[in-house]
Design an enzyme around this catalytic site. Sequence first.
Site, PDB file in Angstrom:
ATOM      1  N   LEU A 102       0.834  -1.209   0.000  1.00  0.00           N
ATOM      2  CA  LEU A 102       0.000   0.000   0.000  1.00  0.00           C
ATOM      3  C   LEU A 102       0.864   1.253   0.000  1.00  0.00           C
ATOM      4  O   LEU A 102       0.555   2.234  -0.678  1.00  0.00           O
ATOM      5  CB  LEU A 102      -0.948  -0.007   1.195  1.00  0.00           C
ATOM      6  N   ASP A 116      -0.630   1.480  23.867  1.00  0.00           N
ATOM      7  CA  ASP A 116      -0.063   1.182  25.181  1.00  0.00           C
ATOM      8  C   ASP A 116      -0.734  -0.014  25.849  1.00  0.00           C
ATOM      9  O   ASP A 116      -1.904  -0.317  25.579  1.00  0.00           O
ATOM     10  CB  ASP A 116      -0.222   2.390  26.111  1.00  0.00           C
ATOM     11  N   THR A 125      -7.997   3.624  15.331  1.00  0.00           N
ATOM     12  CA  THR A 125      -8.223   4.707  14.386  1.00  0.00           C
ATOM     13  C   THR A 125      -6.925   4.942  13.625  1.00  0.00           C
ATOM     14  O   THR A 125      -5.864   5.085  14.218  1.00  0.00           O
ATOM     15  CB  THR A 125      -8.677   5.993  15.104  1.00  0.00           C
ATOM     16  N   GLU A 127      -4.828   7.201  10.732  1.00  0.00           N
ATOM     17  CA  GLU A 127      -4.709   8.504  10.103  1.00  0.00           C
ATOM     18  C   GLU A 127      -4.016   8.294   8.767  1.00  0.00           C
ATOM     19  O   GLU A 127      -2.809   8.082   8.733  1.00  0.00           O
ATOM     20  CB  GLU A 127      -3.890   9.461  10.975  1.00  0.00           C
ATOM     21  N   GLN A 147      -0.543  -3.996   9.464  1.00  0.00           N
ATOM     22  CA  GLN A 147      -0.227  -5.108  10.356  1.00  0.00           C
ATOM     23  C   GLN A 147       0.164  -4.551  11.714  1.00  0.00           C
ATOM     24  O   GLN A 147       0.671  -3.446  11.812  1.00  0.00           O
ATOM     25  CB  GLN A 147       0.893  -5.960   9.757  1.00  0.00           C
TER      26      GLN A 147
END
Length: 181
Positions: A102, A116, A125, A127, A147
Amino acid sequence: MSLLSYNALVGLVQEGVIDAPLEHISGASIDITIGEDILIEKPMSQQPIIDLKSKQSLELRRHRIHENGFRLYPGQFILATSQETFNLPNDVACEYKLKSSLARSGLQHMLAGWCDPGWNSSKLTLEIKNVTQNHILLLKPGMKIGQMVFFECEPVPEEHSYATKGQYNGQSTVTENKGVR
């Protein structure tokens, strides 16, 4: 801190740390897929100023990717979600890495993929941005988007765990900026 490999990753899936299929496990990572929900930056008549130290967020609109896909235009930035849900114990951290195929097509992740110990009941999420100048990238729900690499560490005390202190626990979909703490 040690990187976890195949047998330990199988154990994480079987324990429900991540709800990925076993066939998504590689030698030292687990492939994750993009979900249907994204947030798209709204076009603005004037460029607003975002105070990065506040809880102010970008002007975003929610969108659902249909089976035909979402066209990510050159320079466009979106927030996307993983299909997988994470339940990290207090002795495991993980980090998102974009699939190299990609990246070679011009998709970029904005490097905020650290998770964490104690981060739980949450989808990741992402970005992401199309960094090409001339090509539209087609994103489809369920496609492999990256991954996760997992690390075992000393257990984090409960009062310092992300389970106690984190602001992005329990996110069931793509989540916008909640502000710098």
